[in-house]
Each structure stands twice: as C-alpha cells, then as structure tokens.
Design an enzyme around this catalytic site. Structure first.
Site, PDB file in Angstrom:
ATOM      1  N   ASP A   1     -15.479   7.807  11.033  1.00  0.00           N
ATOM      2  CA  ASP A   1     -14.752   7.318  10.907  1.00  0.00           C
ATOM      3  C   ASP A   1     -13.256   8.493  10.615  1.00  0.00           C
ATOM      4  OD1 ASP A   1     -14.120   4.373   9.873  1.00  0.00           O
ATOM      5  OD2 ASP A   1     -12.405   5.537   9.125  1.00  0.00           O
TER       6      ASP A   1
ATOM      7  N   ARG B   1       0.676  -1.290  -0.584  1.00  0.00           N
ATOM      8  CA  ARG B   1      -0.144   0.268   0.226  1.00  0.00           C
ATOM      9  C   ARG B   1       0.609   0.972   0.122  1.00  0.00           C
ATOM     10  NH1 ARG B   1      -5.191  -1.579   3.999  1.00  0.00           N
ATOM     11  NH2 ARG B   1      -6.161  -3.022   2.539  1.00  0.00           N
TER      12      ARG B   1
END
Length: 270
Positions: A141, A37
């Site tokens: 979030d 990533r």
C-alpha cells in the site's frame, strides 16, 4: 481553532499534490472530506490556513508530514473476502494453471490497505496448497500507517463476517482486547505474508515477479492515463501467463495492454 473550510484554490493545490505524489484524482465531491481531515493537521502544527499547511508539505522540508497527507487523503476501505467470486476463481481455475517447479509461487495484493485481502489470499492458499507447494504473498500500500496495522494481523470482530466458517476456525484466533474481543490471524498464516510500502505511481522493480496479482478497487481512484500507466507497470512485474484481478467496478476496456480477458475483471498476461 474553529474549523474552517478549505477554499477552492487550496483544495486544488492538494488535489494536484496527490496527483503528482500518488496519481490519485480526488473528485470535487470530496472537498468537505479533505477539509475535515486536513484541519486536524493544521491544529497539530499550529497553522492558521490550509495554504500555510500546503506550503509546508509541498516544500519537502518535512517528509513525515508529507506522508501524513498521503495517508489522510488515500482511501483504505477493505474487508475480508471482498468480492468473494474472485477467490473461487483463484482456487478453482487459476491455481491449477500455475507452473510447477522449485521456485515459490508469488502472489501480490497490490492495494492491500490494512491487510484483509492479503490474509484472505493466504487462507485460500493454505487450504488449497498448504505445504505441498512453496508460495508467498506480498501485501502493499502507499500508506505506511496502514501497512504497520496490517503487519499486526489483528482486527475487530466486526470486520470478520466475510470469512468462511471453516477458514475462521482453522486460520483465526479470538483474543480478548481492551475494547472487546479481537480476531488475530493465526501465526502460520501471517508468516506467509510480507507487507511493504509501494507507490503504484512509481517504478515497482524492487517487488520482483509474480504469478498472480490482485489489483482491485484501486484503479477507480486514478484518471485514465494514470490507470493505464499503473497497469503497464504492474504487467512488467508479472510472468507471462500470470493472472491479474481487478475490482468488479473497474475495467481495462479501451487500453492497449498486454493482457487477454479471461472473464469480467480477470485477465491473463500475454
């Protein structure tokens, strides 16, 4: 640039960064995932090492890049009506206990990711309370990217199988899209849900007080001290008698917290 693997030293730098910034403990088994990533960001920034990228992020000079790392290394797995027993408990046991009065009932999906949990809550409340009671939902979030996706209320049809048929018919719309048919959450449901960025590892006072909190499948990513601290912070945002739901693989056993367990993974604020 060929893809290179992150070294143990570099990996530990990013592990510590995530602990400090988000309280998230990345296990050693995720080293390859982290490497893959982050390598995309190395290419995007024209850097030749993970250490150089870490120095850029840790320096605080580039807040947008810092947010990119938080987004990339945070897990956002979710789907509609995940762990469906909780929604039955909410409808049959919890809602009848909530206070009656002029103040809106407030519900918090505290690790909402792309919004499926918050909208699942909204469908249950639309069905059970409708307009007979004032109520609202906050979905939160740590990732700004997933919050923006949640606000759209648009999802692939592949993600809709958990929605009860009657809810799908009443609260969802099929809409043609470039990559096939999409599900759009109905406007009257979306209007009941507000999304905001909240870091569970920081003060949460600005979110207000809640009657019901879904804090599900988030605690598993934190070490025990961080887990306890998060639940303590969440408890301060709950009314006495409020209800807390955690994930089926999670537990508060062994922690001195102001909650009474009503059933496995369901607690009530003392």
């Amino acid at each position: 640039m060929h893809e290179k693997l992150i070294s143990d030293v570099e990996f530990n730098h990013f592990r510590e960064l995530m602990r400090r910034a988000a309280g998230v403990d990345i296990p050693l088994t995720k080293k390859q995932m982290v490497s893959g990533r982050l390598h995309r960001r190395l290419r995007a920034r024209g850097l030749d090492s993970f250490e150089a990228y870490y120095q850029l992020v840790a320096s605080g000079r580039d807040r947008d890049e810092f947010e990119q790392v938080i987004d990339l290394l945070t897990t956002h797995e979710t789907y509609f009506f995940r762990e469906p027993r909780h929604f039955n408990v909410l409808k049959e046991r919890v809602l009848p206990t909530l206070p009656r009065g002029s103040n809106p009932l407030r519900f918090w999906s505290a690790a909402s990711s792309t919004g499926e949990e918050a909208y699942s809550l909204a469908m249950v409340l639309m069905d059970s309370l409708g307009s007979t009671r004032a109520w609202e939902i906050l979905g939160s979030d740590i990732s700004l990217e997933v919050i923006e996706r949640a606000k759209t209320g648009a999802y692939s049809m592949l993600r809709t199988e958990g929605i009860p048929r009657e809810y799908f018919q009443r609260y969802c719309q099929r809409v043609p899209g470039e990559k096939g048919e999409m599900l759009h959450v109905a406007p009257e449901v979306r209007r009941r849900v507000r999304f905001s960025r909240v870091n569970l590892n920081e003060s949460m006072g600005s979110v207000g007080m809640f009657d019901v909190v879904f804090l599900r499948n988030a605690l598993i990513y934190f070490d025990p001290p961080s887990k306890k601290a998060i639940v303590e912070r969440v408890s301060r945002q709950m009314h006495p008698g409020g209800w807390l739901f955690i994930g089926h693989s999670e537990s508060l056993n062994g922690f001195d917290l102001p909650f009474k367990q009503e059933m496995p993974t369901v607690y009530r604020k003392l």
